[in-house]
Motif scaffolding. Sequence first.
Motif, PDB file in Angstrom:
ATOM      1  N   THR A  49       0.817  -1.220   0.000  1.00 32.78           N
ATOM      2  CA  THR A  49       0.000   0.000   0.000  1.00 32.78           C
ATOM      3  C   THR A  49       0.847   1.265   0.000  1.00 32.78           C
ATOM      4  O   THR A  49       0.475   2.252  -0.641  1.00 32.78           O
ATOM      5  CB  THR A  49      -0.942   0.021   1.216  1.00 32.78           C
ATOM      6  N   ASN A  50       1.962   1.254   0.705  1.00 36.55           N
ATOM      7  CA  ASN A  50       2.752   2.481   0.847  1.00 36.55           C
ATOM      8  C   ASN A  50       3.882   2.610  -0.174  1.00 36.55           C
ATOM      9  O   ASN A  50       4.287   3.730  -0.494  1.00 36.55           O
ATOM     10  CB  ASN A  50       3.330   2.568   2.260  1.00 36.55           C
ATOM     11  N   ASP A  53       1.547   1.635  -3.885  1.00 37.04           N
ATOM     12  CA  ASP A  53       0.266   2.356  -4.025  1.00 37.04           C
ATOM     13  C   ASP A  53      -0.904   1.457  -4.400  1.00 37.04           C
ATOM     14  O   ASP A  53      -1.823   1.881  -5.111  1.00 37.04           O
ATOM     15  CB  ASP A  53       0.390   3.486  -5.053  1.00 37.04           C
ATOM     16  N   LYS A 160      -5.338  -0.787  -8.272  1.00 35.02           N
ATOM     17  CA  LYS A 160      -4.526   0.408  -8.446  1.00 35.02           C
ATOM     18  C   LYS A 160      -5.361   1.488  -9.125  1.00 35.02           C
ATOM     19  O   LYS A 160      -6.192   1.195  -9.984  1.00 35.02           O
ATOM     20  CB  LYS A 160      -3.278   0.100  -9.272  1.00 35.02           C
TER      21      LYS A 160
END
Length: 204
Positions: A49-50, A53, A160
């Motif tokens: 997630t970080n 993305d 995404k």
Amino acid sequence: MSGLREGKLKIKAPTLMKIATTSKELICLFFLTLSLLYMILRITMFVLTNTFDFVIYSKTLESNLWDLAWSTDIIMGFICFFASSLYFKNRILSFSIFLMTMFSMSIWVFMMLGSKSLIPISDPSLKGNYATHQYLYPEYHDTVVLAITVYKESYPLLYKAANSTTESVSDDDTETITLFNKADYKISDDGKTLSYGKLKISLE
């Protein structure tokens, strides 16, 4: 006969205690292993997630799994705390796990306030799995801002951002605002555009 029975009981009691202790240790070891696997999963989720993305979303559950994990953290934290307390003699590890669980509880509300709710998009004309994150807020006394981000599934459970748009509409355009609020979307015949009344966004 009475003496023999007492002897048998004396033999059985330590055996039962040993079985009970072994069973407790195995159960604790199982939950500790489960906690370790969960920690590895959470680290993987954080990287996805970080760093990349991705949004981790289950269309079946209609749930953002990253947001759901903040609640699971607390449950797994308590499980790991009790299991480590019973399994290890050293209390430092158990106390550290307890502090981490308390920290998870303290930030839970803030994480939920910043949670990202996704709406699954379904239509026969679509060639992939899509979801949207959308919200609206007043801009001026007579206009409303509609914001929407389209996510496309790149890998199983991993979505995404494919496109996003923000558009100001008049308060008088009740049709667009109502459709947007109800998530009553339409997909174009070619499966490339999503629309809420006058608001349109490409899925590509």
